[in-house]
Design a protein around this motif. Structure first.
Motif, PDB file in Angstrom:
ATOM      1  N   PHE A   1      69.004  38.416  30.201  1.00  0.00           N
ATOM      2  CA  PHE A   1      69.102  38.370  31.659  1.00  0.00           C
ATOM      3  C   PHE A   1      67.692  38.208  32.208  1.00  0.00           C
ATOM      4  CE2 PHE A   1      72.824  40.738  30.325  1.00  0.00           C
ATOM      5  CZ  PHE A   1      73.829  40.200  31.118  1.00  0.00           C
ATOM      6  N   ARG A   2      67.515  37.247  33.099  1.00  0.00           N
ATOM      7  CA  ARG A   2      66.197  37.010  33.679  1.00  0.00           C
ATOM      8  C   ARG A   2      66.348  36.944  35.198  1.00  0.00           C
ATOM      9  NH1 ARG A   2      63.526  31.971  31.320  1.00  0.00           N
ATOM     10  NH2 ARG A   2      63.492  33.274  29.472  1.00  0.00           N
ATOM     11  N   GLY A   3      65.593  37.772  35.900  1.00  0.00           N
ATOM     12  CA  GLY A   3      65.629  37.773  37.357  1.00  0.00           C
ATOM     13  C   GLY A   3      66.777  38.562  37.946  1.00  0.00           C
TER      14      GLY A   3
ATOM     15  N   VAL B   1      71.123  34.110  31.164  1.00  0.00           N
ATOM     16  CA  VAL B   1      71.658  34.160  32.522  1.00  0.00           C
ATOM     17  C   VAL B   1      70.464  34.437  33.425  1.00  0.00           C
ATOM     18  CG1 VAL B   1      73.258  35.302  34.099  1.00  0.00           C
ATOM     19  CG2 VAL B   1      73.843  35.081  31.682  1.00  0.00           C
ATOM     20  N   GLU B   2      70.286  33.569  34.424  1.00  0.00           N
ATOM     21  CA  GLU B   2      69.074  33.640  35.222  1.00  0.00           C
ATOM     22  C   GLU B   2      69.406  33.481  36.703  1.00  0.00           C
ATOM     23  OE1 GLU B   2      64.793  31.416  34.983  1.00  0.00           O
ATOM     24  OE2 GLU B   2      66.555  30.251  34.482  1.00  0.00           O
TER      25      GLU B   2
ATOM     26  N   PHE C   1      73.142  31.284  40.359  1.00  0.00           N
ATOM     27  CA  PHE C   1      72.894  31.650  38.973  1.00  0.00           C
ATOM     28  C   PHE C   1      72.798  30.415  38.091  1.00  0.00           C
ATOM     29  CE2 PHE C   1      74.907  35.331  40.876  1.00  0.00           C
ATOM     30  CZ  PHE C   1      74.039  36.329  40.501  1.00  0.00           C
ATOM     31  N   HIS C   2      71.879  30.459  37.148  1.00  0.00           N
ATOM     32  CA  HIS C   2      71.727  29.422  36.140  1.00  0.00           C
ATOM     33  C   HIS C   2      72.143  30.034  34.809  1.00  0.00           C
ATOM     34  CE1 HIS C   2      68.483  27.053  38.530  1.00  0.00           C
ATOM     35  NE2 HIS C   2      69.261  27.732  39.332  1.00  0.00           N
TER      36      HIS C   2
END
Length: 113
Positions: free
Chosen positions: A9-11, A43-44, A56-57
């Motif tokens: 998970f980022r951000g 998941v970013e 979300f990206h």
């Protein structure tokens, strides 16, 4: 799978519900190709939009014998990707199509022109 599933998970904060949904989706992918050797999921949420919600990206890196399947779902301002579960659904659906196509080609089930 030979290498354990990696979820990053980022951000955004880690979510057990999102992680559980990812694990379910990966298990379904294994029905289409039993030879998946590894799967990495990113998941970013890169930034906040002031006029709309967070987009979300999702990026999937899936290794099968002889091929690396990469799905990079960028929201590109799609309103429905404000929901993380819809973004995951779309990314895993794209991965399912690629895996299914790879499996058919590998088994020579695609017509040659």
């Amino acid at each position: 799978m030979q290498i354990p599933l990696q979820i990053t998970f980022r951000g955004l904060q880690h979510s057990d519900a999102v992680e559980e949904k990812i694990r379910e989706k990966v298990a379904k992918l294994e029905h289409y190709h039993e030879g998946i050797t590894s799967c990495r999921v990113l998941v970013e949420s890169p930034h906040k939009h002031h006029a709309q919600g967070r987009l979300f990206h999702v990026r999937l890196d899936i290794s099968v014998p002889g091929k690396e399947i990469v799905v990079k779902l960028e929201a590109n301002d799609k309103r429905e990707h404000e929901d993380i579960f819809i973004a995951l659904r779309d990314a895993f659906e794209a991965a399912r199509r690629q895996i299914k196509e790879y499996t058919q080609r590998h088994r020579h089930q695609v017509k040659s022109h």
